[in-house]
Design a protein around this motif. Structure first.
Motif, mmCIF file in Angstrom:
data_model
loop_
_atom_site.group_PDB
_atom_site.id
_atom_site.type_symbol
_atom_site.label_atom_id
_atom_site.label_comp_id
_atom_site.label_asym_id
_atom_site.label_seq_id
_atom_site.Cartn_x
_atom_site.Cartn_y
_atom_site.Cartn_z
ATOM 1 N N ALA A 141 8.822 -4.191 10.682
ATOM 2 C CA ALA A 141 9.410 -3.436 9.565
ATOM 3 C C ALA A 141 8.793 -3.876 8.242
ATOM 4 C CB ALA A 141 10.922 -3.638 9.540
ATOM 5 N N LYS A 142 8.630 -5.171 8.071
ATOM 6 C CA LYS A 142 8.046 -5.691 6.820
ATOM 7 C C LYS A 142 6.587 -5.255 6.667
ATOM 8 C CE LYS A 142 10.938 -9.809 6.274
ATOM 9 N NZ LYS A 142 10.977 -11.284 6.382
ATOM 10 N N GLU A 143 5.882 -5.120 7.800
ATOM 11 C CA GLU A 143 4.485 -4.653 7.737
ATOM 12 C C GLU A 143 4.441 -3.183 7.301
ATOM 13 O OE1 GLU A 143 2.973 -5.397 11.633
ATOM 14 O OE2 GLU A 143 2.707 -7.554 11.289
ATOM 15 N N GLY A 144 5.383 -2.370 7.791
ATOM 16 C CA GLY A 144 5.498 -0.983 7.347
ATOM 17 C C GLY A 144 4.370 -0.075 7.789
ATOM 18 N N VAL A 145 3.896 -0.248 9.038
ATOM 19 C CA VAL A 145 2.832 0.607 9.575
ATOM 20 C C VAL A 145 3.415 1.417 10.736
ATOM 21 C CG1 VAL A 145 0.517 0.684 10.576
ATOM 22 C CG2 VAL A 145 1.128 -1.144 8.964
ATOM 23 N N TYR A 146 3.241 2.745 10.685
ATOM 24 C CA TYR A 146 3.909 3.609 11.660
ATOM 25 C C TYR A 146 2.956 4.651 12.238
ATOM 26 C CZ TYR A 146 7.962 1.440 9.573
ATOM 27 O OH TYR A 146 8.860 0.503 9.127
ATOM 28 N N MET A 147 3.290 5.081 13.458
ATOM 29 C CA MET A 147 2.539 6.166 14.078
ATOM 30 C C MET A 147 2.975 7.497 13.462
ATOM 31 S SD MET A 147 0.536 4.719 16.224
ATOM 32 C CE MET A 147 -0.050 6.079 17.233
ATOM 33 N N LYS A 148 2.077 8.450 13.461
ATOM 34 C CA LYS A 148 2.344 9.771 12.883
ATOM 35 C C LYS A 148 3.607 10.403 13.480
ATOM 36 C CE LYS A 148 0.078 14.216 12.061
ATOM 37 N NZ LYS A 148 -1.156 15.000 12.245
ATOM 38 N N LYS A 149 3.805 10.212 14.796
ATOM 39 C CA LYS A 149 4.930 10.848 15.496
ATOM 40 C C LYS A 149 6.273 10.453 14.894
ATOM 41 C CE LYS A 149 6.753 11.737 20.105
ATOM 42 N NZ LYS A 149 7.118 13.078 19.714
ATOM 43 N N SER A 150 6.400 9.205 14.421
ATOM 44 C CA SER A 150 7.702 8.751 13.922
ATOM 45 C C SER A 150 8.059 9.372 12.571
ATOM 46 C CB SER A 150 7.741 7.222 13.826
ATOM 47 O OG SER A 150 6.908 6.769 12.785
ATOM 48 N N GLU A 157 7.527 15.901 1.207
ATOM 49 C CA GLU A 157 7.390 15.319 -0.134
ATOM 50 C C GLU A 157 7.380 13.791 -0.063
ATOM 51 O OE1 GLU A 157 11.038 15.313 -2.636
ATOM 52 O OE2 GLU A 157 11.943 16.533 -1.051
ATOM 53 N N PHE A 158 8.172 13.208 0.864
ATOM 54 C CA PHE A 158 8.209 11.752 1.010
ATOM 55 C C PHE A 158 6.937 11.242 1.676
ATOM 56 C CE2 PHE A 158 13.136 11.944 1.266
ATOM 57 C CZ PHE A 158 13.218 11.925 -0.120
ATOM 58 N N VAL A 159 6.440 11.985 2.661
ATOM 59 C CA VAL A 159 5.195 11.574 3.344
ATOM 60 C C VAL A 159 4.058 11.513 2.322
ATOM 61 C CG1 VAL A 159 3.517 12.139 5.144
ATOM 62 C CG2 VAL A 159 5.952 12.597 5.533
ATOM 63 N N ARG A 160 3.950 12.560 1.510
ATOM 64 C CA ARG A 160 2.864 12.612 0.511
ATOM 65 C C ARG A 160 3.009 11.510 -0.541
ATOM 66 N NH1 ARG A 160 3.833 18.243 1.015
ATOM 67 N NH2 ARG A 160 5.236 18.168 -0.776
ATOM 68 N N ARG A 161 4.238 11.255 -0.944
ATOM 69 C CA ARG A 161 4.475 10.347 -2.065
ATOM 70 C C ARG A 161 4.439 8.866 -1.680
ATOM 71 N NH1 ARG A 161 10.095 10.464 -5.524
ATOM 72 N NH2 ARG A 161 9.640 8.711 -6.894
ATOM 73 N N PHE A 162 4.916 8.561 -0.463
ATOM 74 C CA PHE A 162 5.163 7.151 -0.147
ATOM 75 C C PHE A 162 4.345 6.585 1.009
ATOM 76 C CE2 PHE A 162 9.377 8.483 -2.003
ATOM 77 C CZ PHE A 162 9.202 7.799 -3.207
ATOM 78 N N ASN A 166 -4.126 6.772 7.571
ATOM 79 C CA ASN A 166 -5.409 6.300 8.093
ATOM 80 C C ASN A 166 -5.452 6.667 9.573
ATOM 81 O OD1 ASN A 166 -7.745 5.054 8.788
ATOM 82 N ND2 ASN A 166 -7.159 3.002 8.131
ATOM 83 N N GLY A 167 -6.030 7.833 9.878
ATOM 84 C CA GLY A 167 -6.050 8.323 11.261
ATOM 85 C C GLY A 167 -4.636 8.637 11.713
ATOM 86 N N GLU A 168 -4.224 8.022 12.838
ATOM 87 C CA GLU A 168 -2.876 8.241 13.374
ATOM 88 C C GLU A 168 -1.858 7.296 12.741
ATOM 89 O OE1 GLU A 168 -1.476 10.450 15.922
ATOM 90 O OE2 GLU A 168 -3.225 11.480 15.100
ATOM 91 N N LEU A 169 -2.334 6.365 11.924
ATOM 92 C CA LEU A 169 -1.431 5.373 11.322
ATOM 93 C C LEU A 169 -1.049 5.757 9.898
ATOM 94 C CD1 LEU A 169 -3.063 2.015 12.507
ATOM 95 C CD2 LEU A 169 -1.115 3.222 13.512
ATOM 96 N N TYR A 170 0.201 5.463 9.562
ATOM 97 C CA TYR A 170 0.713 5.719 8.216
ATOM 98 C C TYR A 170 1.280 4.418 7.649
ATOM 99 C CZ TYR A 170 0.150 10.759 8.648
ATOM 100 O OH TYR A 170 -0.383 12.010 8.777
ATOM 101 N N TYR A 171 0.810 4.056 6.451
ATOM 102 C CA TYR A 171 1.212 2.803 5.806
ATOM 103 C C TYR A 171 2.190 3.124 4.680
ATOM 104 C CZ TYR A 171 -2.833 0.836 8.234
ATOM 105 O OH TYR A 171 -3.725 0.433 9.205
ATOM 106 N N ILE A 172 3.388 2.558 4.765
ATOM 107 C CA ILE A 172 4.384 2.833 3.731
ATOM 108 C C ILE A 172 4.057 2.044 2.471
ATOM 109 C CG2 ILE A 172 6.118 1.042 4.267
ATOM 110 C CD1 ILE A 172 8.189 3.433 4.107
ATOM 111 N N SER A 173 4.384 2.585 1.326
ATOM 112 C CA SER A 173 3.974 1.974 0.059
ATOM 113 C C SER A 173 4.759 0.692 -0.225
ATOM 114 C CB SER A 173 4.172 2.959 -1.101
ATOM 115 O OG SER A 173 5.559 3.105 -1.359
#
Length: 260
Positions: A141-150, A157-162, A166-173
């Motif tokens: 959770a602290k790392e904040g790296v997620y697969m696209k599916k989740s 608007e939240f996906v774009r903003r926060f 990177n490919g299939e991975l999404y890094y939370i801000s």
């Protein structure tokens, strides 16, 4: 085999402090037997002995035991009710609500709460508590790296903003991460935080026995302020909520109406 399992439960309680008797026995035993089989163990005794010597095996057991399945904005219509009806109701009473995401798994739920709260506050004003029994889940959770599916249920608007993609991975801000304080917590034995205006605990108690649920709901009552809200999962409607000083105000949302 049943005697073996009783012995195993006792040893896990002594070694880890997790009381497997509070989980529905059929489901939990089946889950553990499946994990044993996968790792080539035939008895609970052999499996327990291996757990105490092999850190990787132990981490896998804890992760499997705590059933870390999560996603952002799980059941989006319920998050809409939280945004449009529940939060405005809470904010009539307090301008700085205390919020706890209990059994937060790998962070999707508390981060969803923070993003929703940006509709009401600036990020610098948001701080929520998130807890879980699984330290490995908290680390993820602290790392904040997620697969696209989740992220499928999350408003775009939240996906774009926060998130950074990177490919299939999404890094939370980092600005979202800074709003959440993660802590280790066992719902079945640790003290609960006090004076909460909102507790979000979803899709966890379905695995607990009736005795364990009873204990948790009583503790949630003590944890909430009067008129505070408990938000539960889609399969966890509370039978006789008045027994716990709670009143349903929307499906899956309960208001504390009295101390018990």
């Amino acid at each position: 085999m049943q005697l073996d399992y009783e012995w195993f439960k006792k040893k896990i309680w002594e070694y880890v402090g997790i009381n497997l008797s509070y989980y529905k026995e059929k489901q939990m035993k089946r889950r553990i037997e499946s994990l044993m089989k996968k790792n080539g163990f035939e008895t609970f005794v052999d499996y327990y002995n291996a757990l105490t010597k092999d850190q990787k095996l132990f981490n896998e057991f804890i992760n499997y035991l705590t059933i870390n399945v999560s996603e952002f904005y799980r059941n989006p219509q319920q998050w809409e009710i939280l945004e449009k009806e529940i939060m405005p109701y809470i904010l009539k009473r307090t301008k700085r609500p205390k919020i706890w995401s209990a059994a937060c798994s790998t962070g999707e739920e508390p981060y969803s709460i923070v993003m929703l709260l940006t509709k009401f506050f600036t990020l610098s004003e948001i701080k929520i508590l998130a807890t879980d029994i699984d330290d490995d889940a908290i680390r993820k959770a602290k790392e904040g790296v997620y697969m696209k599916k989740s992220l499928e249920g999350l408003p775009q608007e939240f996906v774009r903003r926060f998130f950074r993609e990177n490919g299939e991975l999404y890094y939370i801000s980092d600005e979202i991460k800074r709003c959440v304080e993660f802590k280790h917590h066992d719902l079945l034995k640790d003290p609960y935080p006090k004076d909460m205006d909102l507790i979000v605990c979803r899709n966890v108690l379905i695995y607990f026995t009736e005795e364990a649920k009873d204990m948790v709901y009583r503790n949630f009552n003590k944890s909430l302020v009067l008129n505070g809200i408990l938000f539960v999962g889609s399969t966890e409607q509370i039978i006789m909520p008045q027994k716990y000083g709670l009143k349903p105000i929307k499906t899956f949302f309960y208001e504390k109406v009295m101390n018990i």
